[in-house]
Design a protein around this motif. Structure first.
Motif, PDB file in Angstrom:
ATOM      1  N   ILE A  43       0.846  -1.193   0.000  1.00 54.56           N
ATOM      2  CA  ILE A  43       0.000   0.000   0.000  1.00 54.56           C
ATOM      3  C   ILE A  43       0.883   1.246   0.000  1.00 54.56           C
ATOM      4  CG2 ILE A  43      -1.789   1.269   1.264  1.00 54.56           C
ATOM      5  CD1 ILE A  43      -2.495  -1.495   2.578  1.00 54.56           C
ATOM      6  N   TYR A  44       0.566   2.163  -0.908  1.00 55.56           N
ATOM      7  CA  TYR A  44       1.288   3.431  -0.998  1.00 55.56           C
ATOM      8  C   TYR A  44       0.429   4.527  -0.387  1.00 55.56           C
ATOM      9  CZ  TYR A  44       4.051   7.246  -3.048  1.00 55.56           C
ATOM     10  OH  TYR A  44       4.835   8.362  -3.230  1.00 55.56           O
ATOM     11  N   VAL A  45       0.978   5.222   0.607  1.00 56.38           N
ATOM     12  CA  VAL A  45       0.259   6.304   1.269  1.00 56.38           C
ATOM     13  C   VAL A  45       0.438   7.562   0.433  1.00 56.38           C
ATOM     14  CG1 VAL A  45       0.060   7.703   3.353  1.00 56.38           C
ATOM     15  CG2 VAL A  45       0.561   5.258   3.536  1.00 56.38           C
ATOM     16  N   GLY A  46      -0.658   8.000  -0.201  1.00 56.08           N
ATOM     17  CA  GLY A  46      -0.565   9.114  -1.125  1.00 56.08           C
ATOM     18  C   GLY A  46      -0.685  10.476  -0.490  1.00 56.08           C
ATOM     19  N   SER A  47      -1.214  10.536   0.745  1.00 54.13           N
ATOM     20  CA  SER A  47      -1.385  11.827   1.401  1.00 54.13           C
ATOM     21  C   SER A  47      -1.290  11.659   2.906  1.00 54.13           C
ATOM     22  CB  SER A  47      -2.744  12.442   1.037  1.00 54.13           C
ATOM     23  OG  SER A  47      -3.005  13.591   1.825  1.00 54.13           O
ATOM     24  N   ALA A  48      -0.668  12.638   3.558  1.00 52.31           N
ATOM     25  CA  ALA A  48      -0.558  12.601   5.015  1.00 52.31           C
ATOM     26  C   ALA A  48      -1.873  12.931   5.694  1.00 52.31           C
ATOM     27  CB  ALA A  48       0.522  13.579   5.479  1.00 52.31           C
ATOM     28  N   GLU A  49      -2.738  13.674   5.006  1.00 61.44           N
ATOM     29  CA  GLU A  49      -3.968  14.161   5.628  1.00 61.44           C
ATOM     30  C   GLU A  49      -5.217  13.373   5.242  1.00 61.44           C
ATOM     31  OE1 GLU A  49      -1.925  16.264   3.860  1.00 61.44           O
ATOM     32  OE2 GLU A  49      -0.844  17.055   5.611  1.00 61.44           O
ATOM     33  N   ASP A  50      -5.162  12.613   4.156  1.00 54.51           N
ATOM     34  CA  ASP A  50      -6.387  11.993   3.649  1.00 54.51           C
ATOM     35  C   ASP A  50      -6.087  10.579   3.162  1.00 54.51           C
ATOM     36  OD1 ASP A  50      -8.781  11.310   2.481  1.00 54.51           O
ATOM     37  OD2 ASP A  50      -9.026  13.182   1.388  1.00 54.51           O
ATOM     38  N   GLU A  51      -6.605   9.580   3.886  1.00 52.73           N
ATOM     39  CA  GLU A  51      -6.313   8.194   3.537  1.00 52.73           C
ATOM     40  C   GLU A  51      -7.013   7.741   2.261  1.00 52.73           C
ATOM     41  OE1 GLU A  51      -9.719   6.004   6.322  1.00 52.73           O
ATOM     42  OE2 GLU A  51      -7.609   5.922   6.874  1.00 52.73           O
ATOM     43  N   THR A  52      -7.937   8.532   1.742  1.00 51.23           N
ATOM     44  CA  THR A  52      -8.585   8.160   0.487  1.00 51.23           C
ATOM     45  C   THR A  52      -7.605   8.209  -0.685  1.00 51.23           C
ATOM     46  OG1 THR A  52      -9.336  10.436   0.058  1.00 51.23           O
ATOM     47  CG2 THR A  52     -10.819   9.001   1.295  1.00 51.23           C
ATOM     48  N   TYR A  53      -6.451   8.841  -0.470  1.00 47.55           N
ATOM     49  CA  TYR A  53      -5.431   8.879  -1.511  1.00 47.55           C
ATOM     50  C   TYR A  53      -4.502   7.669  -1.446  1.00 47.55           C
ATOM     51  CZ  TYR A  53      -6.768  13.674  -2.642  1.00 47.55           C
ATOM     52  OH  TYR A  53      -7.458  14.794  -3.044  1.00 47.55           O
ATOM     53  N   ASP A  54      -4.691   6.789  -0.457  1.00 40.76           N
ATOM     54  CA  ASP A  54      -3.883   5.574  -0.386  1.00 40.76           C
ATOM     55  C   ASP A  54      -4.176   4.690  -1.596  1.00 40.76           C
ATOM     56  OD1 ASP A  54      -3.116   6.596   2.011  1.00 40.76           O
ATOM     57  OD2 ASP A  54      -3.985   5.011   3.251  1.00 40.76           O
ATOM     58  N   GLN A  55      -3.148   4.043  -2.109  1.00 37.35           N
ATOM     59  CA  GLN A  55      -3.312   3.172  -3.270  1.00 37.35           C
ATOM     60  C   GLN A  55      -2.835   1.754  -2.942  1.00 37.35           C
ATOM     61  OE1 GLN A  55      -2.042   4.625  -7.148  1.00 37.35           O
ATOM     62  NE2 GLN A  55      -1.901   6.721  -6.349  1.00 37.35           N
ATOM     63  N   LEU A  56      -3.700   0.790  -3.209  1.00 41.98           N
ATOM     64  CA  LEU A  56      -3.313  -0.611  -3.091  1.00 41.98           C
ATOM     65  C   LEU A  56      -2.570  -0.981  -4.368  1.00 41.98           C
ATOM     66  CD1 LEU A  56      -3.396  -3.373  -1.672  1.00 41.98           C
ATOM     67  CD2 LEU A  56      -5.607  -3.775  -2.772  1.00 41.98           C
ATOM     68  N   LEU A  57      -1.261  -1.143  -4.248  1.00 45.12           N
ATOM     69  CA  LEU A  57      -0.441  -1.397  -5.430  1.00 45.12           C
ATOM     70  C   LEU A  57      -0.479  -2.855  -5.859  1.00 45.12           C
ATOM     71  CD1 LEU A  57       2.716   0.729  -4.535  1.00 45.12           C
ATOM     72  CD2 LEU A  57       0.636   1.444  -5.743  1.00 45.12           C
ATOM     73  N   GLU A  58      -0.583  -3.758  -4.892  1.00 42.13           N
ATOM     74  CA  GLU A  58      -0.601  -5.183  -5.215  1.00 42.13           C
ATOM     75  C   GLU A  58      -1.219  -5.975  -4.078  1.00 42.13           C
ATOM     76  OE1 GLU A  58      -1.041  -7.604  -7.219  1.00 42.13           O
ATOM     77  OE2 GLU A  58       0.813  -7.270  -8.355  1.00 42.13           O
ATOM     78  N   SER A  59      -1.898  -7.051  -4.434  1.00 45.80           N
ATOM     79  CA  SER A  59      -2.451  -7.988  -3.458  1.00 45.80           C
ATOM     80  C   SER A  59      -2.338  -9.381  -4.057  1.00 45.80           C
ATOM     81  CB  SER A  59      -3.914  -7.652  -3.143  1.00 45.80           C
ATOM     82  OG  SER A  59      -4.479  -8.614  -2.259  1.00 45.80           O
ATOM     83  N   VAL A  60      -1.549 -10.240  -3.420  1.00 42.12           N
ATOM     84  CA  VAL A  60      -1.316 -11.578  -3.953  1.00 42.12           C
ATOM     85  C   VAL A  60      -1.548 -12.626  -2.874  1.00 42.12           C
ATOM     86  CG1 VAL A  60       0.332 -10.787  -5.688  1.00 42.12           C
ATOM     87  CG2 VAL A  60       1.161 -11.483  -3.438  1.00 42.12           C
ATOM     88  N   LEU A  61      -2.007 -13.793  -3.304  1.00 40.83           N
ATOM     89  CA  LEU A  61      -2.183 -14.939  -2.417  1.00 40.83           C
ATOM     90  C   LEU A  61      -1.038 -15.905  -2.655  1.00 40.83           C
ATOM     91  CD1 LEU A  61      -6.028 -15.546  -2.791  1.00 40.83           C
ATOM     92  CD2 LEU A  61      -4.844 -14.423  -0.893  1.00 40.83           C
ATOM     93  N   VAL A  62      -0.386 -16.342  -1.591  1.00 43.72           N
ATOM     94  CA  VAL A  62       0.740 -17.260  -1.683  1.00 43.72           C
ATOM     95  C   VAL A  62       0.401 -18.527  -0.907  1.00 43.72           C
ATOM     96  CG1 VAL A  62       3.188 -17.609  -1.195  1.00 43.72           C
ATOM     97  CG2 VAL A  62       2.380 -15.366  -1.911  1.00 43.72           C
ATOM     98  N   GLY A  63       0.458 -19.660  -1.580  1.00 41.61           N
ATOM     99  CA  GLY A  63       0.154 -20.920  -0.931  1.00 41.61           C
ATOM    100  C   GLY A  63       0.268 -22.063  -1.932  1.00 41.61           C
ATOM    101  N   PRO A  64       0.098 -23.321  -1.491  1.00 42.38           N
ATOM    102  CA  PRO A  64      -0.172 -23.723  -0.112  1.00 42.38           C
ATOM    103  C   PRO A  64       1.045 -23.503   0.792  1.00 42.38           C
ATOM    104  CG  PRO A  64       0.244 -25.649  -1.469  1.00 42.38           C
ATOM    105  CD  PRO A  64       0.216 -24.487  -2.404  1.00 42.38           C
ATOM    106  N   VAL A  65       0.792 -23.416   2.080  1.00 47.29           N
ATOM    107  CA  VAL A  65       1.857 -23.142   3.045  1.00 47.29           C
ATOM    108  C   VAL A  65       1.981 -24.333   3.994  1.00 47.29           C
ATOM    109  CG1 VAL A  65       2.748 -21.543   4.767  1.00 47.29           C
ATOM    110  CG2 VAL A  65       1.309 -20.694   2.908  1.00 47.29           C
TER     111      VAL A  65
END
Length: 206
Positions: A43-65
């Motif tokens: 997650i990239y924090v795009g603004s110090a004042e507003d979390e709506t500017y945060d961007q999810l850059l990647e989400s991956v599932l790793v398995g089986p574990v």
């Protein structure tokens, strides 16, 4: 004791151009076999004042574990500059690497990121509009902030045990129980709050 232990996170290709992908080599060990995958997020924090500017850059599932040692490279695209306010592109921000199991986050690694012009003249006399292809991204890889959260890695087993215990309990009048004591886990807060623009650097690992 956690079922999964993150042994190392190496930031690759750093420093690099702002528009280049992020790359992290992640090493971890698992002490018990898990029924579900691990979910890693960047997650990239795009603004110090507003979390709506945060961007999810990647989400991956790793398995089986299963029980053993693992290593993989997580790669993510850079943040979309059009979703960042012009005044927030240059300067210090935060990058969050998290891992969850069955929707339960159990570790968060926060890195401070400095975005600035590589050219000294541009740093001293910044243009009115940010020139993205001249901006360099530098992740402070040697100063992460790590927070661990206790979770239940075997939720189904816990539910089955609770149901079995309830079935074997004799009928009794309900008794009002006192509130449980507050227990301090000793884990520091790692929200990486930028609102005050005060960054407390250092590693905090339990």
């Amino acid at each position: 004791m956690s079922a999964v232990n993150i042994t190392n996170v190496a930031v690759l290709d750093n420093p690099t151009a702002f528009l280049n992908p992020f790359q992290f080599e992640i090493s971890y060990e698992c002490f018990v076999p898990l029924d579900d995958d691990l979910e890693w997020k960047l997650i990239y924090v795009g603004s110090a004042e507003d979390e709506t500017y945060d961007q999810l850059l990647e989400s991956v599932l790793v398995g089986p574990v299963n029980v053993g040692n693992y290593r993989f490279v997580l790669q993510a695209d850079p943040p979309d500059p059009s979703k960042i306010r012009e005044e927030d592109i240059i300067g210090v921000t935060v990058l969050l690497l998290t891992c969850s199991y069955m929707g339960q986050e159990f570790i968060r690694v926060g890195y401070y990121v400095n975005n600035d012009y590589e050219d000294e003249q541009l740093r001293e006399e910044p243009p009115t509009r940010v020139i993205l292809d001249r901006v360099q991204r530098n992740i402070l890889a040697d100063k992460p902030r790590v927070t661990k959260f206790p979770i239940n890695f075997q939720p189904q087993a816990g539910e089955d045990a609770s149901q079995a215990e309830a079935q074997h309990q004799p009928d009794a009048e309900p008794v009002e129980q006192p509130p449980p004591p507050k227990i301090s886990s000793g884990i520091p807060n790692c929200n990486m709050d930028l609102k005050a623009k005060q960054f407390s650097l250092g590693i905090s690992v339990s």
